[in-house]
Design a protein around this motif. Structure first.
Motif: not given
Lengths: 423, 544
Positions: B334, B356, B359, B385-386, B389-390, B393, B398-399, B469
């Motif tokens: 991250p 996939s 992380i 990290l955010k 994820e974004q 996504g 997939k994480i 975040k």
């Protein structure tokens, strides 16, 4: 004039509530609480022309009126009994000898501003006075004059004695408020003024001991009666003059406002000690500009002294005879202000110390050309630029001495020693 | 909305805004020491005195609320005289030790003395000499330099809320100190060195290290937790010397409707304003861990050690990825920037047809103490990290935990660092994997096991964006040049992708533009605002 504040204080033990009530004490408070409206009381005090006795001379009735009427929640009254200005000892006289008069005045004032809890902030060194006050408050509480349901009404007034811890600055009203709150006694920035944001953030009136002690007589006899004493319309009532220094009979004298300074020194205080010549008089506590012998014809009231370039202040008259060295005197006072400066704001913190260092040099033969001008400049730079009046007080004192005794300062610098032959 | 006139300029301000703030927001400088936008004004230093019509005395503009019709003058002789007087007073007991003071060059007192001060002083007395006080192992206090603005005291009272500092003694003897026998607790100490207008408070980290005017300040983002605080990193050549907080947007406080000037202390502070003014001690003092660069001798090819060149290593990785096909496992740190994440995920998805990615787990960024009112730390101790994820996504990837990737027994494991010590626990579990590729800015116990190690760059050596975040996409910048034979991580990835598929992803700017175009979360980014951070939730006009 019949004495108002110090009447019968000698011998009759007015600190005992029995003697105080026997002489008609607490009748004014009873009258105010049971038969007068708040508006009537404030009106009566306004009519009396009573001005604050702590130094600034702000009209007391007007100050009470400043408390926001629509404020919901507690308000407070603070009695400023932190009497610490060099030369001032008038309030101590009242606190030790006539505490019930102050308590009675505070009951009336508390009622008038809607305060249920009031404070007396008393100078820490006044141990005897504080003990006397605590005892008097306990007596008044027992009699039903203080506490819940006073004088049989549903009203509530109580008084807490808060002892100071030795800082002169706590006599400044906002520092006093901080100190009551348990904070370090540092003056606050104004606005907001205490009448809006005071003790614990509530509207607060801060009055001097002598101011509050004058209130019962006004309620008893009417404002008009009080306004007839002294120099109406703006300088009314009686005044406590604390005379100290080189006089034969130093002490506290209650006289009508506007008694002449000459009369005070030569008549009441018995003239200069050892038949020496008068050199100068500080008329209203150490911060007020000094007066020369030829100026002592002045009437001792707020407006006349202001016109004469000085101030009534706390009416603490410091008399200096011909043996006094004014450089040494101003050094002594400057040391006091430097020592008592809270240190928050720059001009006062640094300026008073600088002033003291220069004066110390001049007094000890190390003055140089230009020092007098430098002192003037430093004082002028403090004046008006500080957070609270302490810096102004120091500068005002200094400028006063420089104006009246410049030659003596110059002489010190020229001779490289103090020209006054000290004992 | 009252309108005031300052130096002839008509200014309309919000209710309760002070004269100083009104002037400041309109480019009129009123010098000040004790005022700070984050806490209650004290009116202490008296430097901001101005002339206001109908008021006999000069007024402190930091405490005077601007009211309708007020006429303020900041350049009259009276004001100039007062400023000069205050500076002369301050300097009476100031040591004037600028030649060995760290603050010299960014000292407010120095600047004002030049601009507003007298050119000489008549003060001829000896100055006060005082001892240093160690307020904590990280901060020293020099009372001689202190001008008693009490910013640090008010910071601990109003912002941190722990009241660890106080003024002791009185008058000219006043000094700042802690409770006897105590020192400041670690957490938010360093900020007092930032807010000190003079050199009275200095951090051990920076003291006597370098003159500030030799340093270049770069606007970037603190990578040590998900809060993504805005910082300046001050550097010279290849060396980072200091991390400071960076104010984001001061105008918001001038228009904050919740401010209550009659209250003794302002009750409401907007989180963002605090975040922009202050950073935590980990961010300020712990940056070195995200910087040290110990693996600069170029790539390591453990199959053919003698052939450890960049071209050979990349060719090898390309060949191995082609061989492994869909049996490629990917693990992401991250700490990777959004652009690197995109390139990496592109590689995983488009080339290996995998869906996939693992992380790395980073520890939670806990507050140092529960008692502090100031709580800046958020999420985990990594910046992006955010962002992962974004982007994952949006790309439909997939994480999954790292263990799952390893358990799926990939033929090739591609790890995009920085790894730090987060993969140390897997050194045994990866023994069976035929090819391990690690890309990192420094070596770790894990990278020792890699078959191909490709040295990348630290956060201070590259361009990119992080998503914090709160969903703000913020820009990191090149602070120091890279030396040795390391390569930009993004270039390594795009090289590999190009060599496999012929697809040119381009540089940082191209990928960012791509992200903005293709990924909903990046919609409507104003590229210029990336300097100061932008709230994407607001920009996208929807909740997500």
């Amino acid at each position: 004039m019949e004495q108002i504040l110090l009447k019968n204080v000698e011998g009759t033990k007015l600190a005992d509530i029995k003697n105080y009530t026997a002489a008609g004490g607490y009748e004014s408070a009873k009258k105010a609480i049971t038969s007068m409206t708040i508006a009537q009381i404030i009106d009566e005090v306004k009519k009396s022309g009573l001005r604050g006795r702590g130094g600034a001379g702000f009209p007391a009735g007007m100050k009470w009126d400043f408390v926001p009427k629509d404020f919901k929640g507690p308000r407070h009254l603070c009695c400023n009994a932190d009497e610490g200005e060099p030369g001032t000892f008038k309030d101590r006289e009242l606190l030790e000898k006539n505490p019930h008069l102050l308590i009675e005045g505070m009951i009336i004032a508390s009622y008038a501003i809607g305060a249920e809890l009031s404070f007396i902030y008393i100078r820490g060194e006044f141990v005897k006075a504080a003990n006397t006050l605590e005892a008097a408050i306990a007596q008044a509480r027992k009699q039903g004059f203080l506490g819940e349901k006073i004088f049989g009404t549903d009203k509530k007034v109580d008084i807490v004695v808060h002892r100071g811890a030795g800082a002169y600055i706590c006599g400044e009203e906002t520092a006093l408020i901080e100190s009551i709150e348990g904070e370090r006694g540092n003056p606050r920035v104004r606005p907001p003024f205490p009448a809006v944001v005071g003790v614990f953030g509530k509207p607060t009136v801060v009055n001097n001991v002598e101011t509050l002690a004058a209130v019962p007589s006004i309620i008893k006899n009417s404002g008009q009666w009080y306004a007839a004493i002294g120099v109406p319309p703006k300088n009314t009532g009686s005044k406590l003059y604390a005379v100290s220094g080189h006089v034969n009979k130093p002490g506290v004298y209650e006289l009508p406002m506007g008694t002449s300074l000459k009369d005070l020194i030569y008549n009441y205080a018995g003239g200069i000690k050892n038949d020496k010549q008068l050199k100068g008089v500080i008329p209203g506590g150490s911060s007020t500009p000094v007066l020369l012998p030829e100026e002592i014809g002045v009437s001792m009231d707020f407006d006349s002294l202001a016109k004469a370039g000085s101030m009534l202040g706390s009416a603490a008259v410091i008399v200096m005879d011909e043996d006094v060295c004014t450089v040494e005197e101003s050094l002594r006072l400057s040391e006091f202000y430097a020592h008592e400066s809270c240190g928050q704001c720059t001009p006062c913190r640094e300026g008073t110390v600088w002033m003291t260092k220069i004066l110390d040099r001049i007094e000890h033969g190390q003055g140089v050309q230009g020092d007098v001008e430098l002192l003037e400049r430093v004082s002028a730079n403090i004046m008006g630029n500080t957070l609270c009046p302490l810096g102004d007080a120091a500068a005002m004192m200094m400028l006063g001495f420089l104006k009246k005794f410049k030659a003596e300062f110059a002489q010190h610098i020229q001779m490289k020693k103090c020209p006054i032959n000290k004992k | 909305m009252p309108t005031v006139e300052i130096d002839g300029k008509k200014i309309t301000v919000g209710q309760g805004v002070t004269v100083l703030e009104a002037a400041r927001a309109n480019g009129i400088e009123i010098p000040h020491f004790c005022y700070h936008e984050s806490f209650k004004s004290g009116g202490l230093c008296r430097m901001c005195l101005v002339e206001i019509e109908k008021m006999p005395k000069l007024q402190t503009s930091c405490t005077t609320v601007a009211t309708e019709g007020m006429v303020v003058k900041t350049t009259t002789d009276r004001v100039k005289q007062a400023r000069s007087a205050i500076l002369e007073f301050i300097l009476t007991n100031h040591p004037l030790d600028c030649p060995d003071c760290d603050q010299a060059g960014e000292c407010v007192l120095q600047e004002y003395s030049h601009k507003y001060g007298p050119d000489k002083s008549d003060f001829r007395e000896p100055k006060q000499l005082r001892e240093h006080i160690q307020l904590s192992e990280h901060i020293a206090y020099d009372p001689e330099r202190c001008i008693m603005c009490e910013r640090c005291v008010r910071y601990y009272r109003d912002i941190v809320g722990t009241e660890e500092l106080a003024v002791m003694e009185r008058g000219a003897h006043s000094e700042i100190t802690t409770f006897p026998g105590r020192q400041l607790d670690y957490g938010y100490i360093g900020n007092i060195a930032d807010i000190c207008p003079v050199g009275a408070l200095t951090t051990k980290d920076f003291r006597f290290k370098e003159r500030v005017y030799n340093l270049r300040a770069t606007e970037t983002i603190c990578p040590l937790c998900e809060a993504g605080c805005t910082i300046y990193v001050d550097a010279k050549k290849y060396t980072v010397y200091r991390v400071r907080s960076r104010s984001k947007n001061l105008t918001s406080i001038h228009t904050n409707p919740n401010r209550n000037v009659t209250a003794l202390y302002p009750k409401v502070f907007i989180d963002a304003i605090l975040r922009s003014s202050f950073i935590c001690d980990d961010g300020r003092l712990g940056y070195k861990k995200a910087l040290e660069n110990s693996s600069l001798s170029g790539p390591v090819n453990r199959y053919e050690p003698e052939n450890s060149t960049w071209s050979a290593s990349i060719a090898l990785v390309v060949q191995r990825i082609k061989q492994a096909g869909s049996k490629v496992g990917g693990i992401l740190s991250p700490f990777a920037t959004n652009e690197e994440v995109y390139a990496f995920l592109y590689l995983i998805k488009s080339i290996t047809a995998h869906n996939s990615v693992g992380i790395m787990q980073f520890p939670e960024a806990k507050e140092f103490r529960e008692s502090t009112k100031l709580k800046l730390r958020k999420g985990v101790q990594a910046p992006n990290l955010k962002g992962i994820e974004q982007i994952a996504g949006a790309l439909g990837i997939k994480i999954v935990p790292v263990d799952e990737v390893i358990a799926s027994k990939p033929e090739l494991l591609y790890v995009l660092g920085p790894v730090f010590d987060r993969m140390d626990g897997y050194t045994e579990k990866i023994k069976d994997i035929q090819c391990i590729v690690v890309q990192d800015f420094k070596a770790s116990a894990f990278s020792e096991k890699a078959h191909v190690f490709m040295p990348g760059l630290s956060f201070a050596q590259k361009d990119g964006t992080y998503t914090n975040k709160d969903g703000q996409v913020q820009r990191i910048r090149i602070v120091v040049d890279s030396k040795g034979n390391a390569k930009n991580d993004l270039d390594i990835l795009t090289d590999i992708i190009y060599n496999i598929s012929g697809k040119k992803l381009g540089s940082f700017d191209n990928i960012l533009a791509l992200l903005v175009k293709e990924i909903a979360f990046f919609n409507n980014i104003d590229m210029n605002s990336l300097t100061t951070g932008i709230n994407l939730r607001k920009a996208a006009g929807r909740l997500w």
